[in-house]
Write a protein that holds these residues in place. Sequence first.
Motif, PDB file in Angstrom:
ATOM      1  N   PRO A 526       0.843  -1.202   0.000  1.00 59.35           N
ATOM      2  CA  PRO A 526       0.000   0.000   0.000  1.00 59.35           C
ATOM      3  C   PRO A 526       0.878   1.251   0.000  1.00 59.35           C
ATOM      4  O   PRO A 526       1.899   1.282   0.682  1.00 59.35           O
ATOM      5  N   ASP A 527       0.509   2.233  -0.789  1.00 66.19           N
ATOM      6  CA  ASP A 527       1.331   3.442  -0.836  1.00 66.19           C
ATOM      7  C   ASP A 527       0.759   4.530   0.066  1.00 66.19           C
ATOM      8  O   ASP A 527      -0.249   4.332   0.746  1.00 66.19           O
ATOM      9  N   LYS A 528       1.404   5.678   0.032  1.00 64.86           N
ATOM     10  CA  LYS A 528       0.995   6.727   0.968  1.00 64.86           C
ATOM     11  C   LYS A 528      -0.402   7.255   0.679  1.00 64.86           C
ATOM     12  O   LYS A 528      -1.110   7.679   1.584  1.00 64.86           O
ATOM     13  N   PHE A 529      -0.796   7.197  -0.591  1.00 65.22           N
ATOM     14  CA  PHE A 529      -2.121   7.713  -0.925  1.00 65.22           C
ATOM     15  C   PHE A 529      -3.201   6.831  -0.298  1.00 65.22           C
ATOM     16  O   PHE A 529      -4.218   7.317   0.190  1.00 65.22           O
ATOM     17  N   LEU A 530      -2.920   5.516  -0.346  1.00 66.37           N
ATOM     18  CA  LEU A 530      -3.879   4.590   0.232  1.00 66.37           C
ATOM     19  C   LEU A 530      -4.005   4.816   1.737  1.00 66.37           C
ATOM     20  O   LEU A 530      -5.106   4.942   2.273  1.00 66.37           O
ATOM     21  N   TRP A 531      -2.857   4.886   2.415  1.00 65.20           N
ATOM     22  CA  TRP A 531      -2.896   5.063   3.864  1.00 65.20           C
ATOM     23  C   TRP A 531      -3.543   6.397   4.226  1.00 65.20           C
ATOM     24  O   TRP A 531      -4.299   6.486   5.189  1.00 65.20           O
TER      25      TRP A 531
END
Length: 731
Positions: A526-531
């Motif tokens: 998961p990338d930062k946008f997801l988190w």
Amino acid sequence: MIMLILYRSLFPSKITVDTLFHFHLLHCEIMRATQFHLQKFLKLMSDRFSLSQPKRTISSSSSPRLQSNQKPPIPKTFFKSNSNGALVNLLCKDKKFNEAIEILCEQKRLGEAIQVLDLVDHPNAAMYSTLIQLCLHQRALEEGKRVHNHIKLSSFVPGIFMFNRILDMYCKCGSLVDARNVFDEISERDLCSWNIMISGYAKVGQIKEARHLFDSMPQRDHFSWTAMISGYVRHDRPKDALELYRVMQRHENLNCNKFTVSSALTASAAIQTLHLGKEIHGHILRIGLDSDAVVWSALSDMYGKCGSLEEARHIFDKTLDRDIVSWTAMIDRYFEDGKREDGLSLFSDLLRSGIRPNEFTFAGVLNECADQTAEDIGKQVHGYMMRVGFDLISFAASALVHMYAKCGDIDNARKVFKGMPRPDLVSWTSMINGYAQNGQPHEALQLFELLLKSGTQPDHVTFVGVLSACTHAGLVDKGLEYFHSIKWKHGLTHTADHYACVIDLLSRSGRFKEAEDLINQMPMKPDKFLWASLLGGCRIHSNVELAKRAAEALFVIEPENAVTYVTLANIYATAGKWGEVAKIRKIMDDRGVLKKPGLSWIEIKRKVHVFLVGDSTHPKSREIHDFLGELSKKMKGEGYIPHTDYVLHDVEEEQKEQNLSYHSERLAVAFGIIATPPGTTIKVFKNLRTCVDCHTAIKFTSKIVERKIIVRDSNRFHCFEDGTCSCKDYW
DNA sequence: CTAGGGTTAG
């Protein structure tokens, strides 16, 4: 005038209703014809009539016969009469198929041109050649195959020349398999065939095959080497490219040419090695290739990318025969470097120079406008484009759609989009995204359905727009449906962005279980946008546990981002966990995390007014604050309750202790209202996300002052009207 | 215009 001359020369003594009627038809054709075709047309007509000249003199005494014999032959329309239809029909009747094909090809009417082939008994090399050329140019694989099959079935025996053309056509159309079949079929391949095949493979990235052919070919010339080198460059293997370039230089019988050196320059730009680039620059000067516009472009590209913008400009200024590409490259280089003013000023130099900007130039400037939401300049560029003309099927047209959509001017975006005869995928996507971001998610989804109907294949970026439209519209299940369709219906792979969108969708509506399941089973990290999406959802639904997990992941990925700390602290504060809030504050201090200052700006009469939080530096500051004070009273009267329960404000550095301190967007909106006539739409831009309190306040404001207020924050557009916002409090 | 280079968005 032309009509009159033609008429006089052909019918010196007779005017009848019938001839007039024919001339009316001819006139229509002529009006449609281009200058070039007009000449051909006139020649053809005069050939025709001069042949029957004797008859005409005789018949001048008996008009009925004149009419029956002299009628210009306008056969039943076989070809579309939209332009030059009659001309093509005439040519076919005269068995001048070559010319008919040529004209149709010039007008890019490929399908009709191929139809002509079926009328010909023995098509010749010229016809096939023209057609293949157009297929190549139009990247029309199916049509190309049809012509190729036609050749196979006909009595025509293609020579190596024709074979190479077909080969090239398949390569350019991206069908390397067909190309390879042709290549293997050719009994006497020449050097050119090999080179076409190699560059075909190299272009699409089948470097291995290209290299294999390169190594096994009987002899190589500079074409072969350059094709290989540029293949490496194009597919992210600059080191291999430079290695090959060095080997090539050791072959004394091979001359580097402008193509080779530009590729080598691109390679050294890619690995950002200035000394290598300088070395090649020296080489270029020695062999005297420095006057070529393309070499210059590569050179300036290299200097620009290796961090020497001044050197790039210096070379640009010295180049005498700068073409439009050089200009465009230099302008874009400034933009890339964040030097918007320099870029724009060079653009205006270009306009003054009289060189016509091309689609790339327009696209570059418009994209810069889109990034900067500089609609004003974008509009000027649009106006200029209208004056000089531009291709509606081009980068420029889609950049226009993108620019307007990004600037929140959805009406103009739609106008440009509707004007495009065949909008490309990028335009569709910009439009869908534009709707999604401007509070019209249902229009976005409708447009997506239209896109599917049009037969255009959406790609992964399109789905980002579609999913975010579902998020904005709160259509969770519909969004999930689209998400799954990406794979099973459209055969695309899910990207990290798709996952981030769906997590956004699920967590906003509080469906955390599903969100977690999805995170656990997704194939990539998961990338930062997801988190960040997950964290945002947790804030809405006060999910402390999951928020902690999301924030911790974000602290690893981007420990410097203040938003994460602030959001988490707010979640804790809402839950009454003050101890945790204090901890976070301490961590922020320890790590030296600084909050990004929030700022808003508004453009009035071509002047941009920027406001910081609680700003009192603006010349009209006094009036702004007075106005806000009055407004505040009215808003409270209408039922507005300030949101002051957030201890750490969303993102802006601010203490909401007194009402005197307003967030930047409030100041900008207030200034907009006092500086414009009643009824004018206010458009404010903000670099950060707008907060709940301001959002509520601006809703009230729009109702009280009876204005449409548009606020573009870092996430989306909010269009406030009569007390409501287009985002429906969902952002 | 039988092969080759530079600008290229969402």
